[in-house]
Design a protein around this motif. Sequence first.
Motif, short mmCIF file in Angstrom:
data_model
loop_
_atom_site.label_atom_id
_atom_site.label_comp_id
_atom_site.label_asym_id
_atom_site.label_seq_id
_atom_site.Cartn_x
_atom_site.Cartn_y
_atom_site.Cartn_z
N ILE A 15 0.81 -1.18 -0.03
CA ILE A 15 0.08 -0.10 -0.08
C ILE A 15 0.90 1.28 0.00
N THR A 16 0.44 2.13 -0.70
CA THR A 16 0.99 3.62 -0.98
C THR A 16 -0.04 4.64 -0.56
N VAL A 17 0.49 5.42 -0.09
CA VAL A 17 -0.30 6.58 0.32
C VAL A 17 0.05 8.10 -0.50
N ARG A 18 -1.14 9.00 -0.47
CA ARG A 18 -0.86 10.34 -0.85
C ARG A 18 -0.78 10.98 0.61
N ARG A 19 0.41 11.57 0.77
CA ARG A 19 0.88 12.36 2.13
C ARG A 19 0.22 13.63 2.31
N GLN A 20 -0.93 13.67 3.05
CA GLN A 20 -1.47 14.91 3.17
C GLN A 20 -1.59 15.50 4.81
N THR A 21 -0.09 15.88 4.90
CA THR A 21 0.47 16.44 5.90
C THR A 21 0.71 17.97 5.66
N ALA A 22 0.49 18.85 6.52
CA ALA A 22 0.51 20.15 6.17
C ALA A 22 2.17 20.44 5.67
#
Length: 484
Positions: free
Chosen positions: A201-208
Motif C-alpha cells: 500500500i502507498t499513500v498520498r501524504r496529506q500533512t501540512a
Amino acid sequence: MSLDWERHSEVVAYTFLEAFSQLEKWTADESIQKSEFFNELEAYWNGLPGALRGRSAFEVDEVDRLITAHVKDEVKKADGTGERKKVQRWCFTERGAEIPKVFFVDSAQTKRGLYLHLPEVPSPPEFPNVLTADFLEGVRARLSVSQLALWTEFLSTSKSTSKQLVLFISTPRAAGGRSLIGVVFSAKDHQVQSDQPVTPITVRRQTAAYMRERGGASLDLLGKHVAVVGCGAVGSFVADTLASAGVGRLTLVDFDVFSEDNVFRHVLDERYVGFDKVWGLKIRLEQQYPGLKVDCAVKHAQDWLCQDVMADLDGVVLAIGSPTLERLLSRRFKMVQRQLPVVFTWLEAMDLGGHSVLTSTRGEGCLECLYRDEEGAQSLLPRTAFLEQNQRVTRNLTGCASVFVPYGALQARRTGLMAADQLLGAITHGTDAPAYQFWVGTGTAAQAQGLKTTNWWRRAPSVSQSEATASVFGRACKHCRGHV
C-alpha cells in the motif's frame, strides 16, 4: 526540454542513445543501479500486483511509533463494464487524532498501524511476483532493540484471533527526502500469518509540512503571525496570498459583513453572503491551506489596535481604504516599542492603479510622509495620488445606501499581491527601510468617466520604484522624525 516533432528519426535516435547510456551506467556501477531504483521505490511499490492506495495524515520522520489505520468498504462501478465491485478506502492518522474531514471515511473501522524509519529496506519482489511474508521477515531482521520492542507491542493484540495490521516504513532517498511504503497483513498469536495475503500500500501524504514543501510554500514562514486589517477586496487577496506563501497564522480584522456587492472582487463566493467577512475567510482559508490557523476580530481597526495585540505579531497589512483612519493608525504604530513591518495598501478608482507602502514601527518613514506637497508643507492629498482631489468616484445602483467605489477583481488582486509580496520580503529578509511600490493602469475607464488624473499618474510609468521611494521618504516628516 522541448522536442521538434518534425525531426522524427533524430528524436528516436536520441531516446535510444539515452536509454543505452543509462543501462551502461547501471551495468558498470551496481551502487548507481541500487540508488536509482530506491529513489523511485514508491512508484515501483504502487505498481506491484494488488497494490492499494490510501491517504495519510502522519508525519514522515525518524520517530518510530504506533499509528491508526481507518478503513471503509465501498461499492463502486468498474470502469467500462458497469459492474459493481467492492473496494476499500484507507487512511492513516497519528494515534488518537481525528480523521481529517477531507478523507471521507466516516464510520470507518479502525486497525492498528506501526510506523518505522529504517536506514534501508529489504528489496521488494521483482515484478510481476507478489509480495509475501518474507518481506516482513526481512524488515524484522533489520530492527533495532527499541524497534523490536515496538514490533512486539504492535503484534500483541493478535493473541488468539487473526488481526489485520498495517506497517509503514520510511527510508532515506539518495536524491533527498524519504520514501514511504506500506504493507497490509494478518497476524495471529503474536506472529505474522505467512499463509495470508501480504498487500503493498502507498499513500498520498496529506500533512501540512509535506504539502507546504511540495506546493512551494515556505516552511520558514510557518511560525510567522501576520495581521490583515481590512478584509475587503484587496485585504482578502492579501490574506489569501500570505496563506498560500506559507504564513502559519493570520489575524483578520474587519467589522463588516460580506455582501452580494463583494462577490466578483473578493476571495469569498456567494455562499458567504451575510457572514462576517473575517469568519468567512477563516473557513475558506483554513480549509484550503493545511496547518494554517486564523484568528478573527470582528472589530473596527482602531478598537482592535487599542487592545494589546502587537506582542506576538511579525507584521501587519492595512487594507482599509480610508486615508483619515490610516493616518491616525500610522501615528499609533509609531508608539509600538518593538520593530515591526507595517504595510499600507489601497486602490485608486476604476483602472488607474494601486499603491503599497512599507513602513516600520521604529525609525523614520511613515504614512504621513506621503501627505506633503513639493515644498514639504502638509497636504490632504498624498503625493502618490493618481486622481485629482474633489471628484465624485462612488456609484449607487439601488438607491438604498449601497454606495461603492468602482474597480474590479483584477485591480484588487494585483494590489493585494503587491502588498503581500512587500510584507513577505520585509519578514523574510528583515528589511525595515521604508519603501513605496505602485502599479499604473491604462486609465481608459477612468477617462471615459471624465475623471481628472494627477501629474504623478502620468509620470509614474517612467519612474522606478526606488526613485519613487526616494522622492517620498527622502526626508522624514515631523511625525516619524526621531523614532529610532
